[in-house]
Design an enzyme around this catalytic site. Structure first.
Site, PDB file in Angstrom:
ATOM      1  N   GLU A   1     -28.847  -7.769 -47.379  1.00  0.00           N
ATOM      2  CA  GLU A   1     -28.410  -8.630 -46.271  1.00  0.00           C
ATOM      3  C   GLU A   1     -29.107  -9.981 -46.310  1.00  0.00           C
ATOM      4  O   GLU A   1     -28.495 -11.017 -46.011  1.00  0.00           O
ATOM      5  CB  GLU A   1     -28.644  -7.937 -44.933  1.00  0.00           C
ATOM      6  CG  GLU A   1     -27.870  -6.644 -44.742  1.00  0.00           C
ATOM      7  CD  GLU A   1     -26.363  -6.810 -44.873  1.00  0.00           C
ATOM      8  OE1 GLU A   1     -25.838  -7.869 -44.455  1.00  0.00           O
ATOM      9  OE2 GLU A   1     -25.710  -5.893 -45.408  1.00  0.00           O
TER      10      GLU A   1
ATOM     11  N   HIS B   1     -16.921  -4.965 -52.025  1.00  0.00           N
ATOM     12  CA  HIS B   1     -18.074  -4.139 -52.362  1.00  0.00           C
ATOM     13  C   HIS B   1     -17.773  -3.268 -53.579  1.00  0.00           C
ATOM     14  O   HIS B   1     -18.676  -2.879 -54.311  1.00  0.00           O
ATOM     15  CB  HIS B   1     -18.461  -3.253 -51.175  1.00  0.00           C
ATOM     16  CG  HIS B   1     -18.692  -4.027 -49.916  1.00  0.00           C
ATOM     17  ND1 HIS B   1     -17.670  -4.359 -49.059  1.00  0.00           N
ATOM     18  CD2 HIS B   1     -19.813  -4.570 -49.395  1.00  0.00           C
ATOM     19  CE1 HIS B   1     -18.149  -5.047 -48.045  1.00  0.00           C
ATOM     20  NE2 HIS B   1     -19.443  -5.199 -48.229  1.00  0.00           N
TER      21      HIS B   1
END
Length: 323
Positions: free
Chosen positions: A141, A229
């Protein structure tokens, strides 16, 4: 638009996350940083404090433990970018993010909002999936805070897949930078969040991304249509080959798409090439062929145009069908 750690590898959509600032987002703790105390207006947000400077017990049931895990991961990522690349803060301006742990029950995700410089971490499903706070996930992140505020890899399709892969790479390299003997670094992501009672949905494999049952090892024109992803498996595979080479190694058994053999240049050289390419040559709409060009130029900048590193970048992209 916020970006997240990811979907389950079976191609499922991410868990529905209640929008910040509306009913449903219950937060039992939050970190501090950034320019505002609560930029997303998350209900129930509050600083995690301690009277004795001890945060948590090491057990997930202790809410301060999870908040401390978030802070630790963010601090390690901060030091990683600063010491490896001389970056002053994730976006280069010395600004720290606002971090929120405990973003509600049944939230199996972590999300980054680049505009407000805020990251929120779900607590998992309370059963087989734990909080989204392992070091590599938190550092993933933080990687988004390097790319998103600088408008790098923000378009849809291939650029978004490369964005997710970039965060996977930075998350993995932060783990190697930390080198915790109790959690040895590897080229897996998210392996510590789930128990063994079911097929893992959130684990990613850089040596052979297809081990998750959905991610491609090799590039094709369809990659840009996949969930990012999943599509990011191609560049994850490239990076693994660049660092470790093909075939059996300490960190896995990595095939090549063209049956070639690649001899890796080591993780430290590979990460330098990737970081320079991302921050110097990648733009909002960089696709895989552009990423090849950018990493070749970055390798030439760092090591010389006739260097082994440039030749290995070429071989590693060829090996995942980006030609």
């Amino acid at each position: 638009m916020p970006v997240c750690y990811g979907e389950g590898p079976q191609g499922r959509q991410p868990e529905e996350v209640p929008p910040p600032g509306r009913d449903g987002g219950q937060v039992g703790g939050g970190g501090q940083g950034g320019d505002k105390a609560n930029p997303l207006g998350i209900p129930g947000a509050a600083p995690v404090v301690s009277q004795d400077n001890n945060f948590g017990t090491g057990k997930e049931a202790d809410r301060a433990t999870v908040a401390a895990d978030v802070q630790f991961g963010a601090a390690q990522a901060w030091d990683y970018f600063q010491k490896r690349f001389g970056l002053n803060g994730f976006s280069g301006n010395g600004r720290g993010p606002t971090l929120y742990a405990h973003y509600g029950p049944q939230i199996t995700n972590a999300l980054t909002d680049g505009e407000s410089f805020t990251v929120i971490f779900g607590d998992g499903d309370g059963k087989s999936v734990g909080p989204f706070t392992p070091l590599d996930v938190v550092a993933h992140e933080m990687g988004h805070l390097v790319t998103l505020p600088n408008n790098i890899l923000t378009e849809q399709g291939e650029p978004t897949a490369l964005n997710e892969s970039t965060s996977d790479i930075f998350g993995t390299m932060t783990e190697f930078f930390t080198n915790n003997r109790n959690d040895p670094p590897n080229f897996l992501l998210g392996e510590d969040m789930e128990d063994g009672s079911q097929k893992r949905k959130f684990e990613r494999f850089m040596d052979r991304p297809s081990r998750d049952g959905a991610s491609p090892d090799c590039f094709s024109p369809e990659v840009g249509k996949l969930d990012p992803h999943t599509g990011g498996g191609v560049s994850n595979h490239f990076f693994f080959l660049l660092a470790n080479g093909s075939g059996k190694s300490k960190f896995g058994n990595s095939p090549t798409c063209d049956k070639s053999q690649v001899k890796g240049i080591g993780a430290k050289a590979a990460e330098q090439i990737w970081f320079r390419a991302v921050t110097t040559y990648f733009t909002s709409n960089t696709g895989f062929l552009d990423a090849r060009k950018g990493t070749l130029q970055a390798a030439a900048d760092l090591f010389g145009k006739d260097s082994t590193e440039v030749k290995t970048v070429t071989q590693a992209w060829d090996a995942v069908n980006v030609k």
